[in-house]
Design a protein around this motif. Structure first.
Motif, mmCIF file in Angstrom:
data_model
loop_
_atom_site.group_PDB
_atom_site.id
_atom_site.type_symbol
_atom_site.label_atom_id
_atom_site.label_comp_id
_atom_site.label_asym_id
_atom_site.label_seq_id
_atom_site.Cartn_x
_atom_site.Cartn_y
_atom_site.Cartn_z
ATOM 1 N N LYS A 169 -11.011 -18.909 47.696
ATOM 2 C CA LYS A 169 -12.176 -19.694 48.115
ATOM 3 C C LYS A 169 -12.583 -20.613 46.976
ATOM 4 C CE LYS A 169 -16.832 -19.168 49.963
ATOM 5 N NZ LYS A 169 -17.770 -18.235 50.588
ATOM 6 N N LYS A 170 -12.904 -21.862 47.316
ATOM 7 C CA LYS A 170 -13.456 -22.766 46.310
ATOM 8 C C LYS A 170 -14.653 -23.501 46.884
ATOM 9 C CE LYS A 170 -14.182 -25.241 42.695
ATOM 10 N NZ LYS A 170 -14.692 -24.618 41.442
ATOM 11 N N VAL A 171 -15.783 -23.282 46.256
ATOM 12 C CA VAL A 171 -16.997 -24.052 46.575
ATOM 13 C C VAL A 171 -17.318 -24.883 45.337
ATOM 14 C CG1 VAL A 171 -19.424 -23.946 47.280
ATOM 15 C CG2 VAL A 171 -17.827 -22.167 48.053
ATOM 16 N N ALA A 186 -14.282 -26.294 49.780
ATOM 17 C CA ALA A 186 -12.986 -26.968 49.907
ATOM 18 C C ALA A 186 -11.915 -26.028 50.440
ATOM 19 C CB ALA A 186 -12.565 -27.548 48.558
ATOM 20 N N LEU A 187 -12.034 -24.726 50.136
ATOM 21 C CA LEU A 187 -11.069 -23.727 50.594
ATOM 22 C C LEU A 187 -11.814 -22.438 50.930
ATOM 23 C CD1 LEU A 187 -8.299 -23.984 47.814
ATOM 24 C CD2 LEU A 187 -8.123 -24.896 50.140
ATOM 25 N N GLN A 188 -11.258 -21.717 51.908
ATOM 26 C CA GLN A 188 -11.882 -20.466 52.306
ATOM 27 C C GLN A 188 -10.850 -19.541 52.944
ATOM 28 O OE1 GLN A 188 -15.259 -21.221 54.820
ATOM 29 N NE2 GLN A 188 -16.314 -19.427 53.997
ATOM 30 N N GLY A 189 -10.767 -18.312 52.486
ATOM 31 C CA GLY A 189 -9.885 -17.307 53.099
ATOM 32 C C GLY A 189 -8.420 -17.702 53.123
ATOM 33 N N VAL A 190 -7.959 -18.367 52.088
ATOM 34 C CA VAL A 190 -6.554 -18.816 52.062
ATOM 35 C C VAL A 190 -5.662 -17.696 51.505
ATOM 36 C CG1 VAL A 190 -4.922 -20.443 51.020
ATOM 37 C CG2 VAL A 190 -7.129 -21.260 51.883
ATOM 38 N N ASP A 191 -4.662 -17.322 52.289
ATOM 39 C CA ASP A 191 -3.724 -16.260 51.924
ATOM 40 C C ASP A 191 -2.302 -16.718 52.192
ATOM 41 O OD1 ASP A 191 -4.918 -13.473 51.439
ATOM 42 O OD2 ASP A 191 -6.043 -14.136 53.208
ATOM 43 N N PHE A 192 -1.430 -16.690 51.210
ATOM 44 C CA PHE A 192 0.010 -16.830 51.475
ATOM 45 C C PHE A 192 0.809 -16.458 50.233
ATOM 46 C CE2 PHE A 192 -1.346 -21.134 50.209
ATOM 47 C CZ PHE A 192 -0.393 -21.506 49.275
ATOM 48 N N LYS A 193 2.075 -16.163 50.455
ATOM 49 C CA LYS A 193 2.999 -15.869 49.362
ATOM 50 C C LYS A 193 4.094 -16.912 49.356
ATOM 51 C CE LYS A 193 2.924 -10.838 49.823
ATOM 52 N NZ LYS A 193 3.759 -9.643 50.010
ATOM 53 N N VAL A 194 4.624 -17.224 48.198
ATOM 54 C CA VAL A 194 5.784 -18.109 48.098
ATOM 55 C C VAL A 194 6.869 -17.376 47.315
ATOM 56 C CG1 VAL A 194 6.666 -20.324 47.248
ATOM 57 C CG2 VAL A 194 4.339 -20.188 48.183
ATOM 58 N N ASP A 195 8.053 -17.290 47.918
ATOM 59 C CA ASP A 195 9.185 -16.660 47.225
ATOM 60 C C ASP A 195 9.923 -17.683 46.391
ATOM 61 O OD1 ASP A 195 8.922 -14.012 48.092
ATOM 62 O OD2 ASP A 195 9.805 -14.537 50.039
ATOM 63 N N ARG A 224 -4.824 -23.783 37.481
ATOM 64 C CA ARG A 224 -6.137 -23.631 36.830
ATOM 65 C C ARG A 224 -6.751 -24.938 36.337
ATOM 66 N NH1 ARG A 224 -8.335 -18.799 34.516
ATOM 67 N NH2 ARG A 224 -9.495 -20.068 33.040
ATOM 68 N N LEU A 225 -6.413 -26.046 37.022
ATOM 69 C CA LEU A 225 -7.196 -27.259 36.798
ATOM 70 C C LEU A 225 -8.539 -27.085 37.493
ATOM 71 C CD1 LEU A 225 -4.492 -30.043 37.281
ATOM 72 C CD2 LEU A 225 -5.636 -29.431 35.160
ATOM 73 N N VAL A 226 -8.557 -26.208 38.495
ATOM 74 C CA VAL A 226 -9.790 -25.836 39.194
ATOM 75 C C VAL A 226 -9.931 -24.313 39.115
ATOM 76 C CG1 VAL A 226 -10.776 -25.601 41.525
ATOM 77 C CG2 VAL A 226 -9.878 -27.812 40.780
ATOM 78 N N GLN A 227 -11.119 -23.854 38.805
ATOM 79 C CA GLN A 227 -11.399 -22.411 38.797
ATOM 80 C C GLN A 227 -11.903 -22.014 40.181
ATOM 81 O OE1 GLN A 227 -11.294 -19.785 36.231
ATOM 82 N NE2 GLN A 227 -11.631 -18.675 38.128
ATOM 83 N N PRO A 228 -11.151 -21.169 40.905
ATOM 84 C CA PRO A 228 -11.596 -20.766 42.239
ATOM 85 C C PRO A 228 -12.910 -19.975 42.178
ATOM 86 C CG PRO A 228 -9.305 -20.147 41.855
ATOM 87 C CD PRO A 228 -9.862 -20.574 40.539
ATOM 88 N N SER A 229 -13.638 -19.992 43.294
ATOM 89 C CA SER A 229 -14.894 -19.240 43.372
ATOM 90 C C SER A 229 -14.642 -17.768 43.667
ATOM 91 C CB SER A 229 -15.781 -19.827 44.471
ATOM 92 O OG SER A 229 -15.870 -21.226 44.344
ATOM 93 N N GLU A 230 -13.620 -17.512 44.499
ATOM 94 C CA GLU A 230 -13.267 -16.128 44.854
ATOM 95 C C GLU A 230 -11.773 -16.058 45.087
ATOM 96 O OE1 GLU A 230 -15.238 -14.558 48.357
ATOM 97 O OE2 GLU A 230 -17.176 -15.311 47.618
ATOM 98 N N GLY A 231 -11.241 -14.826 45.036
ATOM 99 C CA GLY A 231 -9.836 -14.614 45.364
ATOM 100 C C GLY A 231 -8.953 -14.633 44.138
#
Ligand code: ADP
Ligand code: ADP
Length: 239
Positions: free
Chosen positions: A10-12, A19-28, A52-59
């Motif tokens: 999540k990013k507020v 800007a983002l909320q509840g985003v979940d995924f994996k990349v192999d 880490r150019l942006v610090q997420p709010s959660e997750g």
């Protein structure tokens, strides 16, 4: 284990924009993921949370089993060495040569001063030239970066990222300012890097047709959430 695992991101922003909320995924490892979505969907914020150019709010953003959201100053530096970044506006150092731009990728930002003082090693220079050859820029090596065309500048951007020997390349709208033919060239280079060097790529695009042509997997972002995650042929053209 996955190279990248994003959990409940999540990013507020400070002004209250979510800007983002509840985003979940994996990349192999080895995947060529294209993130699609319209302008303002959150694609750029997503990529910026990964290095880490942006610090997420959660997750959390697990990269090689390290949580990038909790990384110390030195871990962030290590993370950015392992994650090459390619930008829409190329972000080259305009007044210096193509070769110097690529050497800065290789040595990292901490060593830019040494580079400025002319202390690049012979080996570093040879390696940078090899990469420039590979990208078809052998005739541009000593030109100033701002003398090149947009497509050539983006190839320098790719060369700079490659010279870091990254595990992951993040490309934020790398073809948004290029014509269709030049765009194909850039996408082909990224695709080759993924296939031949085994470098995992996550590429933000807004053109669905281009995404379908190159991606092994497409993640669709709509209003800050994952609206689609699957194979290119599972995506309808209307999305
Ligand atoms: P995209 O890359 O898909 O165009 P962005 O991640 O740039 O989307 O933007 C997602 C949303 O976050 C948009 O509403 C945008 O205006 C907003 N946004 C982006 N950066 C900032 C910022 N630094 N401060 C406030 N809002 C921002
Ligand atoms: P991009 O070309 O990547 O979409 P933008 O023009 O959207 O870039 O944003 C340029 C800069 O302004 C970025 O650092 C972005 O995070 C920031 N930004 C974008 N939207 C907003 C916003 N609504 N409020 C504040 N800053 C923003």
């Amino acid at each position: 284990a996955a190279l990248l695992e994003i959990r409940n991101l999540k990013k507020v922003y400070n002004d209250g924009t979510t800007a983002l909320q509840g985003v979940d995924f994996k990349v192999d490892r080895g995947e060529f993921v294209v993130v699609i979505g319209s302008s303002g969907a959150g694609k750029s914020t997503l990529l910026r949370c990964i290095n880490r150019l942006v610090q997420p709010s959660e997750g959390s953003v697990m990269f090689n089993n390290m949580d990038a959201t909790k990384a110390s100053h030195s871990q962030v530096r290590k993370l950015r060495r392992e994650v090459g970044m390619i930008f829409q506006g190329f972000n080259l150092i305009e007044r210096v040569s193509v070769l110097t731009n690529v050497l800065h990728g290789r040595l990292g930002y901490m060593n830019q001063l040494m580079g400025t003082l002319g202390m690049f090693s012979k080996h570093d220079i040879e390696e940078a030239k090899k990469i420039l050859h590979r990208l078809g820029l052998h005739q541009q090596i000593y030109k100033r970066a701002d003398e090149l065309s947009g497509g050539q500048q983006q190839r320098v951007g790719i060369a700079r990222a490659l010279s870091q020997q990254p595990q992951l390349i993040l490309a934020d709208e790398p073809i948004a300012s290029l014509d269709p033919v030049t765009s194909e060239t850039i996408m082909n280079h990224l695709h080759t890097i993924c296939q031949e060097d085994g470098i995992t790529c996550v590429v933000n695009l807004h053109q669905v047709e281009v995404a379908k042509k190159y991606a092994t997997r497409i993640i669709g972002i709509h209003k800050g959430t994952v609206a689609f995650d699957g194979k290119p042929d599972e995506l309808s053209d209307e999305v």
